[in-house]
Design an enzyme around this catalytic site. Structure first.
Site, PDB file in Angstrom:
ATOM      1  N   HIS A   1       0.823  -1.220   0.000  1.00 37.01           N
ATOM      2  CA  HIS A   1       0.000   0.000   0.000  1.00 37.01           C
ATOM      3  C   HIS A   1       0.856   1.269   0.000  1.00 37.01           C
ATOM      4  CE1 HIS A   1      -3.520  -2.414   1.949  1.00 37.01           C
ATOM      5  NE2 HIS A   1      -3.387  -2.648   0.656  1.00 37.01           N
TER       6      HIS A   1
ATOM      7  N   ARG B   1      -2.015 -27.960   2.406  1.00 39.41           N
ATOM      8  CA  ARG B   1      -1.204 -27.121   3.275  1.00 39.41           C
ATOM      9  C   ARG B   1      -1.567 -25.657   3.044  1.00 39.41           C
ATOM     10  NH1 ARG B   1       4.818 -25.076   2.177  1.00 39.41           N
ATOM     11  NH2 ARG B   1       5.098 -23.925   4.118  1.00 39.41           N
TER      12      ARG B   1
ATOM     13  N   HIS C   1       3.876 -17.770   7.353  1.00 39.79           N
ATOM     14  CA  HIS C   1       4.308 -17.733   5.957  1.00 39.79           C
ATOM     15  C   HIS C   1       4.432 -16.270   5.532  1.00 39.79           C
ATOM     16  CE1 HIS C   1       4.399 -20.323   2.111  1.00 39.79           C
ATOM     17  NE2 HIS C   1       4.871 -19.125   1.790  1.00 39.79           N
TER      18      HIS C   1
ATOM     19  N   GLU D   1      10.464 -21.255   5.370  1.00 42.50           N
ATOM     20  CA  GLU D   1      11.618 -20.682   4.690  1.00 42.50           C
ATOM     21  C   GLU D   1      12.315 -19.561   5.455  1.00 42.50           C
ATOM     22  OE1 GLU D   1      10.388 -21.725   0.085  1.00 42.50           O
ATOM     23  OE2 GLU D   1      10.338 -19.619   0.726  1.00 42.50           O
TER      24      GLU D   1
ATOM     25  N   ASN E   1      11.113 -27.156   0.793  1.00 41.84           N
ATOM     26  CA  ASN E   1      10.583 -26.510  -0.393  1.00 41.84           C
ATOM     27  C   ASN E   1      11.691 -26.505  -1.436  1.00 41.84           C
ATOM     28  OD1 ASN E   1       8.368 -25.978   1.186  1.00 41.84           O
ATOM     29  ND2 ASN E   1       8.709 -23.775   1.317  1.00 41.84           N
TER      30      ASN E   1
ATOM     31  N   TYR F   1      12.688 -25.850  -5.754  1.00 39.21           N
ATOM     32  CA  TYR F   1      12.303 -25.389  -7.090  1.00 39.21           C
ATOM     33  C   TYR F   1      13.409 -25.659  -8.106  1.00 39.21           C
ATOM     34  CZ  TYR F   1       8.279 -23.332  -4.851  1.00 39.21           C
ATOM     35  OH  TYR F   1       7.107 -23.177  -4.146  1.00 39.21           O
TER      36      TYR F   1
ATOM     37  N   GLU G   1       6.798 -27.944  -0.668  1.00 40.40           N
ATOM     38  CA  GLU G   1       6.537 -27.132  -1.869  1.00 40.40           C
ATOM     39  C   GLU G   1       7.419 -27.635  -2.997  1.00 40.40           C
ATOM     40  OE1 GLU G   1       6.950 -22.861  -1.741  1.00 40.40           O
ATOM     41  OE2 GLU G   1       5.947 -22.718   0.213  1.00 40.40           O
TER      42      GLU G   1
END
Length: 508
Positions: A60, A98, A143, A188, A330, A332, A402
């Site tokens: 914002h 989750r 999170h 994380e 997690n 990637y 993840e």
């Protein structure tokens, strides 16, 4: 979900590796799920009496830091569409889902002098809707959406975060623990501490390089241990669940098979994730030895009166050690690391990067996701699972909390299908070699607000039309592929959906 899964998570043998080797099939007790987080999907940013989070405040007041100048005010509007989300879980045939709790939705002031009953009701409704269809909830307590009021008092730089977080965790256990049996404290640590406090790629963008991450890491681990012990001592005896911890790990490999590059990999490992996991999962406890010595030496040479990475006392080491029932990972992408790849000329001093002076790269010919930081590395998930298994002597139960691939808007996602198939084959191979892998969560159930990338990158199995006030959800091809894997427990490269109309199979 059978109660026996809880026992498996606590260390019993999950499956017969010989059967997996022969059939390359996930066992029936292996659980499949998807994941999301509160700020990314819920919307309802000012519904009822909810307080502001650090992401509300940042988006914002500094919209320019988000790629498309967007925010999570509405996001996928799961605040109003949670029943459709559960319907999607049923369509996929998920065992588990989750999601995270919005701390300021439950505690508008950040502390328990006032509990929002409207916030409690929202999560009760979601949990009850899932359980109606035998989909087990896994809750992440934190999170990334810290109450802004707590950030104004220092956030994770303030040691009192351990008190604040334990208070929040106890309310969650008290209000939801009669039905929720799977808990994660933090998601994380590296992204919370390095990206948020050391750098500017996550809220609150403190940019206290070389200091912020290390102080945050210490306080975060103590806060985690406080929440774990609260559950273990005061709630587990009656609720019978498990409580764990999740960290993000890349599948880094040494650039060259040399002693020097193997050392570079170890220092990269310590700085990226072992600083957040060794204190919990290693036999010795405390921060990694080589990283601690390196930071202490550099701090002294830079004129600091004490190390920028403050050590734990022996009492604190013992308090933190062993405080997780599973290792949540997690994952990637990855790449190659070497001292020779480090850009010394443009180094920021002090900083975590300067402390270890290890650089990384990913080859141009690896498939590229929509996210600049994500390429598909061969055998990526397998590498990570084996590394965790070997670092902690093969004793730790692991859950992939993840794993996913980003695209741009649109239904076509063959590259996501290829990514998931490769990752799950890697998981099967790791299990075949003795890795105690309990379950797998695809990221994400649906498109969401992708942090600094806004809505320019999509991770969802279901596409969300963010231009439609109803936030219509439409399954991508990857949703049908994942559904088939869950149903058959097999990764079948020959499978193609006969129809792109998603239905709910009997029993879900």
């Amino acid at each position: 979900m059978k109660i026996s899964l809880i026992l498996f998570c606590l260390g019993l043998v999950l499956t017969d590796a010989a059967v997996i080797k022969q059939n390359k099939r996930f066992p029936d007790d292996f659980f499949f799920g998807t994941g999301t987080s509160a700020y990314q999907i819920e919307g309802g940013w000012d519904a009822d009496d909810k307080g502001d989070s650090i992401w509300d405040y940042m988006t914002h007041n500094m919209p320019e830091v988000i790629t498309d100048h967007s925010n999570g005010d509405i996001a996928a509007d799961s605040f109003n569409n949670y029943k459709r989300d559960v319907e999607m879980m049923r369509e996929l045939g998920l065992d588990m889902y989750r999601f995270s709790l919005s701390w300021p939705r439950i505690l508008p002031t950040g502390v328990p002098n006032y509990v929002s009953e409207a916030g409690i009701t929202y999560y009760n409704n979601l949990i009850d809707e899932m359980l109606k269809y035998n989909i087990q909830p896994m809750i992440t307590l934190y999170h990334w959406d810290l109450p802004q009021k707590l950030q104004e008092m220092g956030g994770f730089m303030n040691p009192l975060i351990a008190d604040w977080f334990e208070d929040f965790a106890r309310i969650a256990y008290e209000r939801f623990g009669d039905r929720v049996k799977y808990w994660i404290t933090f998601n994380e640590g590296y992204q919370i501490c390095y990206e948020g406090y050391d750098y500017v790629s996550k809220a609150p963008r403190l940019n206290a390089t070389g200091v912020g991450e290390y102080l945050c890491a210490r306080n975060l681990l103590l806060a985690h241990a406080r929440a774990y012990h609260a559950y273990n001592n005061d709630f587990r005896p009656t609720q019978g669940g498990i409580c764990g911890y999740t960290i993000s790990i890349s599948s880094a490999q040494p650039l060259n098979d040399t002693e020097e590059d193997r050392l570079a990999l170890e220092l990269h490992t310590q700085a990226e994730w072992a600083i957040y996991t060794d204190p919990i999962f290693s036999k010795e406890g405390g921060f990694p030895k080589e990283l601690s010595e390196l930071v202490a030496e550099k701090s002294a040479n830079q004129g600091f009166p004490r190390s920028r990475l403050p050590a734990f006392s022996e009492e604190e080491k013992e308090f933190i050690k062993g405080t997780s029932d599973f290792f949540g990972v997690n994952h990637y992408g990855g790449g190659y690391v070497s001292f020779s790849l480090y850009d010394l000329e443009n180094s920021v001093v002090p900083s975590t990067q300067d402390d270890i002076q290890v650089g990384s790269y990913a080859p141009e010919d690896w498939p590229q996701a929509a996210s600049f930081w994500l390429k598909r590395m061969p055998r990526s998930l397998y590498i990570v699972l084996k590394r965790i298994h070997e670092r902690y002597d093969g004793n730790v139960p692991i859950i992939v909390t993840e794993n996913g691939w980003s695209t741009h808007a649109g239904i076509e996602d063959e590259d996501r299908v290829a990514y998931y198939r490769a990752a799950l084959e890697g998981a099967l191979d790791a299990m075949d070699e003795g890795v105690n892998l309990l379950g797998y969560f695809a990221w994400s159930l649906l498109d969401n607000f992708e942090w600094m990338a806004g809505y320019s990158e999509r991770f969802g199995l279901y596409e969300v039309d963010f231009e439609d006030p109803a936030r219509t959800r439409t399954p991508r091809k990857s949703a049908f592929i994942y559904k088939q894997i869950i149903k058959t427990r097999v990764v079948d490269h020959g499978y193609e959906p006969h129809s792109y109309v998603m239905t709910i199979d009997e029993g879900h």
